[in-house]
Structures are given as structure tokens and as C-alpha cells.
Design a protein around this motif. Structure first.
Motif, PDB file in Angstrom:
ATOM      1  N   LEU B 263       0.864  -1.175   0.000  1.00 28.60           N
ATOM      2  CA  LEU B 263       0.000   0.000   0.000  1.00 28.60           C
ATOM      3  C   LEU B 263       0.901   1.226   0.000  1.00 28.60           C
ATOM      4  CD1 LEU B 263      -2.800   1.358   0.383  1.00 28.60           C
ATOM      5  CD2 LEU B 263      -2.492   1.072   2.832  1.00 28.60           C
ATOM      6  N   GLU B 264       0.798   2.045  -1.050  1.00 27.87           N
ATOM      7  CA  GLU B 264       1.671   3.211  -1.185  1.00 27.87           C
ATOM      8  C   GLU B 264       0.833   4.480  -1.264  1.00 27.87           C
ATOM      9  OE1 GLU B 264       4.921   3.107  -1.136  1.00 27.87           O
ATOM     10  OE2 GLU B 264       5.208   0.936  -1.271  1.00 27.87           O
ATOM     11  N   PHE B 265       1.320   5.508  -0.586  1.00 26.25           N
ATOM     12  CA  PHE B 265       0.616   6.790  -0.632  1.00 26.25           C
ATOM     13  C   PHE B 265       1.453   7.868  -1.322  1.00 26.25           C
ATOM     14  CE2 PHE B 265      -1.031   4.892   3.338  1.00 26.25           C
ATOM     15  CZ  PHE B 265      -2.389   4.932   3.052  1.00 26.25           C
ATOM     16  N   TYR B 266       0.815   8.662  -2.139  1.00 22.82           N
ATOM     17  CA  TYR B 266       1.462   9.863  -2.682  1.00 22.82           C
ATOM     18  C   TYR B 266       0.447  10.991  -2.678  1.00 22.82           C
ATOM     19  CZ  TYR B 266       5.377   7.058  -4.289  1.00 22.82           C
ATOM     20  OH  TYR B 266       6.460   6.234  -4.342  1.00 22.82           O
ATOM     21  N   TYR B 267       0.963  12.225  -2.653  1.00 21.28           N
ATOM     22  CA  TYR B 267       0.052  13.363  -2.684  1.00 21.28           C
ATOM     23  C   TYR B 267       0.193  14.155  -3.970  1.00 21.28           C
ATOM     24  CZ  TYR B 267      -0.112  12.408   2.281  1.00 21.28           C
ATOM     25  OH  TYR B 267      -0.264  11.812   3.489  1.00 21.28           O
ATOM     26  N   PHE B 268      -0.887  14.825  -4.328  1.00 20.75           N
ATOM     27  CA  PHE B 268      -0.822  15.792  -5.414  1.00 20.75           C
ATOM     28  C   PHE B 268      -1.671  16.976  -4.986  1.00 20.75           C
ATOM     29  CE2 PHE B 268      -4.382  12.930  -6.392  1.00 20.75           C
ATOM     30  CZ  PHE B 268      -5.400  13.815  -6.679  1.00 20.75           C
ATOM     31  N   HIS B 269      -1.713  17.997  -5.783  1.00 21.67           N
ATOM     32  CA  HIS B 269      -2.540  19.136  -5.431  1.00 21.67           C
ATOM     33  C   HIS B 269      -3.519  19.429  -6.564  1.00 21.67           C
ATOM     34  CE1 HIS B 269      -2.830  23.438  -3.580  1.00 21.67           C
ATOM     35  NE2 HIS B 269      -3.966  22.767  -3.567  1.00 21.67           N
ATOM     36  N   ASN B 270      -4.810  19.308  -6.235  1.00 23.77           N
ATOM     37  CA  ASN B 270      -5.906  19.525  -7.179  1.00 23.77           C
ATOM     38  C   ASN B 270      -5.980  18.497  -8.302  1.00 23.77           C
ATOM     39  OD1 ASN B 270      -6.925  21.549  -5.716  1.00 23.77           O
ATOM     40  ND2 ASN B 270      -6.664  23.159  -7.241  1.00 23.77           N
ATOM     41  N   CYS B 271      -4.949  18.486  -9.132  1.00 20.50           N
ATOM     42  CA  CYS B 271      -4.979  17.506 -10.214  1.00 20.50           C
ATOM     43  C   CYS B 271      -3.602  16.858 -10.294  1.00 20.50           C
ATOM     44  CB  CYS B 271      -5.349  18.179 -11.539  1.00 20.50           C
ATOM     45  SG  CYS B 271      -5.693  17.002 -12.847  1.00 20.50           S
ATOM     46  N   LEU B 272      -3.523  15.756 -11.007  1.00 20.16           N
ATOM     47  CA  LEU B 272      -2.258  15.059 -11.145  1.00 20.16           C
ATOM     48  C   LEU B 272      -1.449  15.690 -12.276  1.00 20.16           C
ATOM     49  CD1 LEU B 272      -0.736  12.460 -10.177  1.00 20.16           C
ATOM     50  CD2 LEU B 272      -1.866  11.282 -12.066  1.00 20.16           C
ATOM     51  N   TYR B 273      -0.167  16.066 -11.965  1.00 18.09           N
ATOM     52  CA  TYR B 273       0.716  16.611 -13.004  1.00 18.09           C
ATOM     53  C   TYR B 273       2.044  15.851 -12.997  1.00 18.09           C
ATOM     54  CZ  TYR B 273      -2.647  20.414 -12.380  1.00 18.09           C
ATOM     55  OH  TYR B 273      -3.790  21.131 -12.251  1.00 18.09           O
ATOM     56  N   ASP B 274       3.123  16.512 -13.391  1.00 16.94           N
ATOM     57  CA  ASP B 274       4.432  15.853 -13.540  1.00 16.94           C
ATOM     58  C   ASP B 274       5.020  15.312 -12.238  1.00 16.94           C
ATOM     59  OD1 ASP B 274       5.569  17.869 -16.205  1.00 16.94           O
ATOM     60  OD2 ASP B 274       3.838  18.356 -14.953  1.00 16.94           O
ATOM     61  N   PHE B 275       4.617  15.920 -11.118  1.00 18.86           N
ATOM     62  CA  PHE B 275       5.236  15.517  -9.859  1.00 18.86           C
ATOM     63  C   PHE B 275       4.204  15.149  -8.796  1.00 18.86           C
ATOM     64  CE2 PHE B 275       8.209  18.517 -11.805  1.00 18.86           C
ATOM     65  CZ  PHE B 275       9.370  17.744 -11.827  1.00 18.86           C
ATOM     66  N   VAL B 276       4.606  14.221  -7.949  1.00 22.11           N
ATOM     67  CA  VAL B 276       3.834  13.931  -6.739  1.00 22.11           C
ATOM     68  C   VAL B 276       4.822  13.940  -5.591  1.00 22.11           C
ATOM     69  CG1 VAL B 276       2.056  12.554  -7.844  1.00 22.11           C
ATOM     70  CG2 VAL B 276       4.168  11.472  -7.112  1.00 22.11           C
ATOM     71  N   TRP B 277       4.355  13.883  -4.368  1.00 15.46           N
ATOM     72  CA  TRP B 277       5.284  13.863  -3.247  1.00 15.46           C
ATOM     73  C   TRP B 277       4.760  12.986  -2.127  1.00 15.46           C
ATOM     74  CZ3 TRP B 277       2.750  17.989  -5.289  1.00 15.46           C
ATOM     75  CH2 TRP B 277       1.713  18.547  -4.541  1.00 15.46           C
ATOM     76  N   LYS B 278       5.684  12.533  -1.258  1.00 17.82           N
ATOM     77  CA  LYS B 278       5.322  11.592  -0.201  1.00 17.82           C
ATOM     78  C   LYS B 278       5.087  12.309   1.105  1.00 17.82           C
ATOM     79  CE  LYS B 278       5.682   7.134  -0.281  1.00 17.82           C
ATOM     80  NZ  LYS B 278       5.783   5.812  -0.561  1.00 17.82           N
ATOM     81  N   ASP B 279       5.836  13.381   1.311  1.00 17.59           N
ATOM     82  CA  ASP B 279       5.730  14.092   2.581  1.00 17.59           C
ATOM     83  C   ASP B 279       5.237  15.498   2.276  1.00 17.59           C
ATOM     84  OD1 ASP B 279       6.064  15.585   4.841  1.00 17.59           O
ATOM     85  OD2 ASP B 279       7.904  14.544   5.449  1.00 17.59           O
ATOM     86  N   ASN B 280       4.058  15.768   2.745  1.00 16.57           N
ATOM     87  CA  ASN B 280       3.426  17.016   2.353  1.00 16.57           C
ATOM     88  C   ASN B 280       4.203  18.255   2.799  1.00 16.57           C
ATOM     89  OD1 ASN B 280       1.337  18.257   0.936  1.00 16.57           O
ATOM     90  ND2 ASN B 280       0.363  18.820   2.876  1.00 16.57           N
ATOM     91  N   ARG B 281       4.917  18.147   3.925  1.00 16.43           N
ATOM     92  CA  ARG B 281       5.660  19.322   4.397  1.00 16.43           C
ATOM     93  C   ARG B 281       6.848  19.642   3.496  1.00 16.43           C
ATOM     94  NH1 ARG B 281       6.687  17.010   9.968  1.00 16.43           N
ATOM     95  NH2 ARG B 281       6.314  15.241   8.607  1.00 16.43           N
ATOM     96  N   ARG B 282       7.353  18.586   2.846  1.00 14.33           N
ATOM     97  CA  ARG B 282       8.516  18.841   1.995  1.00 14.33           C
ATOM     98  C   ARG B 282       8.155  18.702   0.532  1.00 14.33           C
ATOM     99  NH1 ARG B 282      12.349  14.987   5.133  1.00 14.33           N
ATOM    100  NH2 ARG B 282      10.397  14.539   6.168  1.00 14.33           N
ATOM    101  N   ARG B 283       6.962  19.151   0.213  1.00 19.28           N
ATOM    102  CA  ARG B 283       6.460  18.930  -1.133  1.00 19.28           C
ATOM    103  C   ARG B 283       7.275  19.656  -2.181  1.00 19.28           C
ATOM    104  NH1 ARG B 283       0.805  21.760  -0.018  1.00 19.28           N
ATOM    105  NH2 ARG B 283       0.449  21.982  -2.252  1.00 19.28           N
ATOM    106  N   HIS B 284       7.968  20.729  -1.776  1.00 16.83           N
ATOM    107  CA  HIS B 284       8.721  21.466  -2.784  1.00 16.83           C
ATOM    108  C   HIS B 284      10.129  20.939  -2.948  1.00 16.83           C
ATOM    109  CE1 HIS B 284       5.405  24.135  -3.305  1.00 16.83           C
ATOM    110  NE2 HIS B 284       5.344  24.307  -1.990  1.00 16.83           N
ATOM    111  N   SER B 285      10.667  20.320  -1.891  1.00 16.28           N
ATOM    112  CA  SER B 285      12.038  19.826  -1.997  1.00 16.28           C
ATOM    113  C   SER B 285      12.105  18.360  -2.408  1.00 16.28           C
ATOM    114  CB  SER B 285      12.762  20.033  -0.670  1.00 16.28           C
ATOM    115  OG  SER B 285      11.976  19.517   0.377  1.00 16.28           O
ATOM    116  N   GLU B 286      11.184  17.561  -1.915  1.00 13.87           N
ATOM    117  CA  GLU B 286      11.286  16.126  -2.207  1.00 13.87           C
ATOM    118  C   GLU B 286      10.137  15.644  -3.065  1.00 13.87           C
ATOM    119  OE1 GLU B 286      11.793  13.917   1.381  1.00 13.87           O
ATOM    120  OE2 GLU B 286      13.404  15.226   2.054  1.00 13.87           O
TER     121      GLU B 286
END
Ligand SMILES: Nc1ncnc2c1ncn2[C@@H]1O[C@H](COP(=O)(O)OP(=O)(O)OP(=O)(O)O)[C@@H](O)[C@H]1O
Ligand SMILES: [Mg+2]
Lengths: 281, 390
Positions: B263-286
Motif C-alpha cells: 500500500l503506497e501513498f502519494y500526494y498531489f494538489h488539485n490535479c495530477l501533473y508531472d510531480f507527486v510527493w510523499k511528505d506534504n511538508r517537503r512537497r517542494h524539496s522532495e
């Protein structure tokens, strides 16, 4: 035959009605409800009130429908044949009667409880359709038809772990036991502790219902926990005052371990009380 | 008359069958109940409704039916249920009747009453509050209440003034309400069931032995393996107004984690684009490249999007539509890619299903998902799991 409640079991009007519908129409009554709301106890008490024997079939995840009819103990027979036991010639010696057979062959009507039907395989209820409908089944090994002398009064309980097949549901009456409101709960407690002082009862009930309201509990205390807790309070001779408080949210009720059995819940509860206390200070 | 009742239930989408209807008739014929509407309500519920999740629906249908019955003029003449209705007695004294006249008459009172009932339903309140008891409400003051047409129910006379079915006590058991702490356990069980389905067979030693002994030839038995093979990839919209609901979905799946193989989780914002992230606090760096997900997780993964799908359609359809950074390709392309790679792909939407039609972006995304968008209610989850398990 009519069920009119009992001294030992508090039955609400709608439950009593459902029980009587099931008795009169000779259909099974399926009972659901939170743990500890008296599903199992119902069958016990109805049997007692009607003065008829009770047969209990407790279902496990490995239980098969066939076991309720009969089992053919082939392994014993094989062993007996190796040992030259004369019993081996009569197949009847190796047919073990299940609960349904016992209920069907009883000389007077009985109450049959099929407890926690949802524990079994999803196919289980379907496998019993015909038997519960017609109240008969065929024993292939001995080529005999077992037919109910008297249709048993059947209670089936479920904790909602699995959904039950529609065909099965269509044949039952259904009752959902709601968690008792305060008034009903006082009656239930009264049945178990007729001597309990009114003041203690009032305070204990307040504490109990407040604990149930605590958000995020993994397992809310149910009737059984309340009864256990009261037993402890009485045994330890806890004074009513210990339960009473102007702001009850800032004390931890005595022996609360009996109400909250889950360790995480106990921690959560204690933390909440401390937080409220800190805020109030 | 009773057939109308049956049809009324059907029109409320209650799964009632003829067999159950006949059971109800039989029970009434055998005199299981006395001449009391409460009894009739309980009996018909026990005979016709087999799931407490449908009790609330039943209550609403019953209320409608009963209202209809009550307002028919010359009621007794038309209804074979006479024995039930004959019991309807108006227990008003002459004096009380006069007071009613003073208030504008019977009709007016009924009208007001109906209005109150509607209001009460609209406000989602418990049933008993609005009837004034201290003489503030005309209904309380004259010992008259909406059920003032008192119905022959000895036991209940001093129990409740409000019709049982109008109390809507089973509302929170309805499986079309949103997931919350109340029903999350049930949701979890359904999810677990989903995780177990489709597991391959394993050798059943015990059954094989007994069956072989019985039949005297080797009779091999298999049973479904208990271990799970389901792999899930969850992609969640984070950073908006729906965070709470999305968290709930995340918690729900996490709680069932042991049931899944992966079971894997990833986040996106509003819609899915080129990037997703695992840790919402570091969404811009990781950040993780969305392409990498497509390569890393095989097509046997079941993909679950969670989000309210509420944004400007521009954010889905245009390059550069993202509100976070300049995306080269529109979100729609990414969604399509996922749909192509993962045959089992669905969207859970915490917004109530009734409003989907009014939001263009929801429509667009639903279409991109080939209609596989479901509300985060128990029944929505159920539908979603069915599609995933197929
Ligand atoms: N209405 C009632 N009247 C009297 N006692 C009750 C009532 N409801 C519950 N109890 C008491 O609560 C305890 C739990 O009841 P019971 O075991 O029948 O619950 P249950 O619904 O079968 O629970 P579970 O789902 O855990 O099997 C019993 O000790 C029973 O005596
Ligand atoms: Mg039980």
C-alpha cells in the motif's frame, strides 16, 4: 406460545413484537446490534420464559453448515475396521447428530440459537436455506429423511462482520437492537442489581454514558462492561461520592479499567481528563 | 392499500421482495399485532427491512405513506386497514375544540403542524424538542400534538408523543452518509473483504484427509488462501478544503494496511501533473516524478485517487494550469496515462454526489475516469471496491 418479556431480560416493545412474529410465523429471527446488547441472551431468555429447552450452536470461522445436520465420522470407522470392532458394520454408529438434527428430533418445540452466524464462511447461511425453510434434510449415508417433529424457534445473531445473502435474509424476520437509552439501561441494571441504591445508579450511569461519548475510543464500553464495572464498584464498596463531582470531566472514575478494556483507550481517556484539568486550572 | 405501502417502499429504493410482503400479510392475518400503528410500523419493518442501514430510508417512506393515509377524507370507508384506523380517536374535549377554533380552526392547525414537521426534518433535529410542553406551543398547550389523533396504543400512550418513524433514529446507520468515526469500522471490514477476494487456492490438508477416508480414494481439496495479494497505490489531493475528508480516506486505508500486500501513498494538489510527493511538508524539496510511479508500480496495482476534483477546468485541461508551478502537459494527459497503464483505477470523491453535476471540473474528471468516480460513503466505497476487485 407468546413471549411477554422476562424478569431477567429487558425487552423493548419492538423486540418483543419481532420475537412473537417469528414464533407465530415459524420463521427465524435474525438479531443484530453492537456487542453486548443482549443478542445471545435473548434466545436464552425466550427459551426460559416459554419453558422450552434451548439448543445453542455457536459458529466459528471453520464451522460448516453440514456440521449442524450431522457428521459422518469416517476416520473412526476406518480405525474400527482395522481393529476388527463389530460396531463397524452399522453405519449409524458413526453418524454424529448436529444441532439442527437434535432440534428437529426433539419431542417438544425447542429454541435453537445459531450464534454469530457471520463468523462462518459466506456460503454458510445459503447452505442452510432449505433446512431452515422446510425443516428437513436427507442423510445420504443411511438414506433417511430427517423431518422436524416440531418446528424449532430459531434465533440467529450476527455482529455484522459479513453481509448475509439476500435469499437467506428474505426468509427471516429482522431486528436490530439499538444501544439502550438511559431509561432502558437503568432497567437492565435493575434486573442484574435489584438492590442497587438509586443515587449510586444515577451517578454511575452518568459516568458510563459520558465515557461512551469520549471521541476516538476504539471500543466503547457496552452493557457487559457497565455490569462488570458496577459489580466491582459494589465489591469494593466505592462510595457514591467518589463518582460525583461538580465537573466530572476532571476526575478519573474509580476502577475505570473495567469500562475501558483497550489499553489505548485507557491512555486516551486519561490524557483527555488531564487536558481538561489543565485547562480548567 | 397495503400494496401502496409496498410500492412506496420500492419507490424509496428499499430492496423489498414479494416474499417478504406476503410474510407481512400473513403476520397481520395471524394477528401478530394489535390495532396500533406503532405495532404496524415495527412489524412491517421486521418483515421487510433486513439491514439497519436501510432503517432511515424506511422511516422516511413510512412517514410519507402514513401522511397520505391520514389525509384521505372518509378514511375508514376506503381502507381495508380499518381495524387499524378505527382506533384513531380524537381525544379532545369540547373546550379544547373551542380553543382550536379560536386559533383559526382545525385546517389551519394541521397546516401549521405540517410545516413544523417539515422544518424539523430540514433542521435534522431529534424529534421531540419542538413540541412545546410548557404551554409555549399551541400544540403542547392544549394537550394536542401532531399525533393528537391518538392511536390505540395502550403501552405507548405515555411513552412518546412523536411518531417513532419521525424520529429518524437510524439516520447515522444509513450507508449513504459520509464516512465518519461512526461507520469507519464497517468501511474497514468491507475494505478487508475486498483485500481477501481473489486470493489463490491453497492445499487443504484436513479436508483432503477426511474426504479421502470417506470416499476411499484420494480426494484433494483446495481452499482460498488467506494471505493477500492486493496491491494498492493511493494518490491523494492535499492542501485544500477537503483535507479532513482526505485524511479520513487515508486513515481508512492505512488501518487496512496489513490486509494488503503493498500500500503506497502519494500526494498531489488539485490535479495530477508531472510531480507527486510523499511528505506534504517537503512537497517542494522532495518530489517524485510521476513518470517514475508509472514505471515503478506494475499494472497489477489498483490505483485509488482521492480528491474533491473541484477546481477550475482550466487546471485540468491546459498546460500550465497547475496553481503550483508551470506544468508542461495538462493534468488530463496524466490522468489518461494512469487510466491506460492501470486497468483498475478509480476516484473517491468526498464531495456529496448530488452536487457533482453542478461542478464542471468534477464532470470533466469523472469523464476522464470513464465514470469511475465514487463518493466516500459506505455504499460508494462498496461500489468502488467492486470495480477494483473485478
Ligand atoms: N436487555 C437486557 N436485559 C438484561 N441483560 C442484558 C440486556 N442486554 C444485555 N444484557 C447483559 O449484557 C451482557 C451481554 O449480553 P450478550 O452476551 O447477550 O450480548 P451480545 O449482544 O450477544 O454480545 P456479543 O456481540 O459480544 O456476542 C449479558 O451479561 C446480559 O445479561
Ligand atoms: Mg453474543
Amino acid at each position: 406460545m407468546r413471549f411477554n418479556g422476562s424478569d431477567e431480560y429487558v425487552s423493548t416493545d419492538d423486540l418483543t413484537l419481532a420475537v412473537n412474529a417469528a414464533i407465530q410465523l415459524q420463521r427465524p429471527l435474525l438479531v443484530k446490534g453492537e456487542p453486548g446488547t443482549g443478542k445471545t441472551m435473548l434466545a436464552v431468555q425466550v427459551a426460559k420464559a416459554l419453558g422450552v429447552p434451548l439448543l445453542e450452536w455457536h459458529i466459528k470461522s471453520t464451522t460448516k453448515a453440514q456440521q449442524g445436520l450431522y457428521e459422518y465420522d469416517a476416520v473412526s470407522r476406518l480405525r474400527d475396521s482395522q481393529l476388527g470392532d463389530p460396531r463397524v458394520h452399522d453405519i449409524h454408529n458413526y453418524i454424529v447428530k448436529g444441532m439442527l438434527w437434535q432440534a428437529f428430533s426433539a419431542d417438544s418445540p425447542v429454541v435453537l440459537l445459531i450464534d454469530e452466524v457471520d463468523k462462518a464462511d459466506i456460503e454458510f447461511p445459503n447452505d442452510l436455506l432449505r433446512e431452515l425453510d422446510r425443516m428437513e434434510f436427507y442423510v445420504y449415508e443411511t438414506r433417511e429423511l430427517v423431518k422436524a417433529k416440531h418446528r424449532p424457534i430459531v434465533f440467529i445473531t450476527s455482529n455484522n462482520e459479513k453481509e448475509l445473502p439476500d435469499a437467506f435474509l428474505r426468509r427471516c424476520f429482522f431486528h436490530y437492537i439499538r444501544f439502550p437509552d438511559k431509561e432502558t439501561m437503568e432497567k437492565i441494571v435493575g434486573v442484574h442489581f435489584p438492590e442497587l441504591k438509586k443515587t449510586l445508579l444515577r451517578e454511575a450511569m452518568d459516568v458510563f454514558f459520558e465515557v461512551r461519548e469520549v471521541p476516538g475510543l476504539k471500543k466503547k464500553p457496552s452493557t457487559s462492561e457497565l455490569l462488570d464495572w458496577l459489580k466491582l464498584l459494589l465489591a469494593e464498596d466505592i462510595p457514591t461520592d467518589a463518582l460525583r463531582s461538580k465537573d466530572r470531566k476532571t476526575i478519573i472514575p474509580p476502577l475505570h479499567g473495567a469500562l475501558l478494556k483497550n489499553e489505548q483507550d485507557v491512555h486516551l481517556f486519561e490524557r483527555l481528563v488531564f487536558m481538561t484539568r489543565a485547562k480548567g486550572a | 392499500m397495503l400494496i401502496d405501502f409496498f410500492l412506496k417502499l420500492k419507490s424509496h429504493k428499499l430492496p423489498v421482495s414479494i416474499k417478504e410482503y406476503l410474510t407481512l400479510l400473513e403476520a397481520m392475518g395471524k394477528g401478530v399485532i394489535g390495532p396500533s400503528v406503532d405495532d404496524f410500523y415495527y412489524l412491517s419493518r421486521a418483515a421487510l427491512v433486513k439491514d439497519e442501514a436501510n432503517f432511515d430510508k424506511f422511516d422516511r417512506a413510512f412517514a410519507e405513506f402514513w401522511q397520505g393515509v391520514e389525509t384521505i377524507p372518509g378514511i375508514e370507508a376506503q381502507i381495508p386497514l380499518e381495524w387499524l384506523l378505527k382506533q384513531v380517536e380524537l381525544t379532545l374535549t369540547e373546550e379544547e375544540k373551542k380553543q382550536i377554533e379560536a386559533l383559526g380552526g382545525w385546517e389551519k392547525l394541521m397546516e401549521t403542524l405540517k410545516q413544523r414537521l417539515e422544518e424539523q426534518k430540514g433542521r435534522h433535529q431529534g424529534g421531540s424538542k419542538w413540541i412545546g410542553t410548557g404551554g409555549t406551543s399551541p400544540f403542547g398547550a392544549y394537550g394536542y400534538n401532531p399525533e393528537g389523533i391518538r392511536i390505540g396504543q395502550d403501552r405507548s400512550r405515555n411513552r412518546s408523543a412523536v411518531k417513532v418513524w419521525d424520529q429518524r433514529e437510524y439516520r447515522n446507520l444509513d450507508d449513504s452518509v459520509e464516512l465518519g468515526t461512526r461507520n469507519i469500522k464497517v468501511a474497514l471490514r468491507r475494505l478487508r473483504r475486498f483485500a481477501r477476494e481473489g486470493a489463490p487456492d491453497e492445499f487443504d490438508l484436513e479436508n483432503t484427509i477426511s474426504s479421502t477416508a470417506r470416499k476411499a480414494y484420494l480426494d484433494i481439496h483446495m481452499r482460498p488462501e488467506r494471505r493477500n495479494t492486493v496491491k494498492v497505490l493511493m494518490l491523494m489531493d492535499i492542501g485544500g478544503t477537503m483535507d479532513d475528508h482526505i485524511k479520513l480516506a487515508e486513515e481508512l486505508f492505512s488501518a487496512a494496511k496489513t490486509e494488503f500486500k503493498h500500500l503506497e501513498f502519494y500526494y498531489f494538489h488539485n490535479c495530477l501533473y508531472d510531480f507527486v510527493w510523499k511528505d506534504n511538508r517537503r512537497r517542494h524539496s522532495e518530489r517524485t516524478r510521476t513518470w517514475d510511479l508509472l514505471h515503478k508500480y506494475g499494472h497489477d496495482y489498483k490505483v485509488v485517487f482521492v480528491g474533491d476534483a473541484t477546481m477550475s477546468p482550466y487546471e485540468i485541461l491546459q498546460p500550465g494550469g497547475s496553481i503550483e508551478y508551470f506544468n508542461e502537459e495538462p493534468g488530463a494527459v496524466w490522468i489518461k496515462r494512469f487510466m491506460d497503464v492501470y486497468p483498475k483505477c478509480i476516484w473517491l470523491n468526498p464531495e456529496p454526489e448530488e452536487i457533482w453535476g453542478y461542478r464542471q471540473s468534477i464532470q470533466v474528471l469523472k469523464e476522464l475516469m470513464n465514470g469511475r468516480m465514487y463518493p466516500t460513503t459506505l455504499s460508494g466505497l462498496e461500489r468502488a471496491m467492486k470495480v477494483l476487485a473485478k
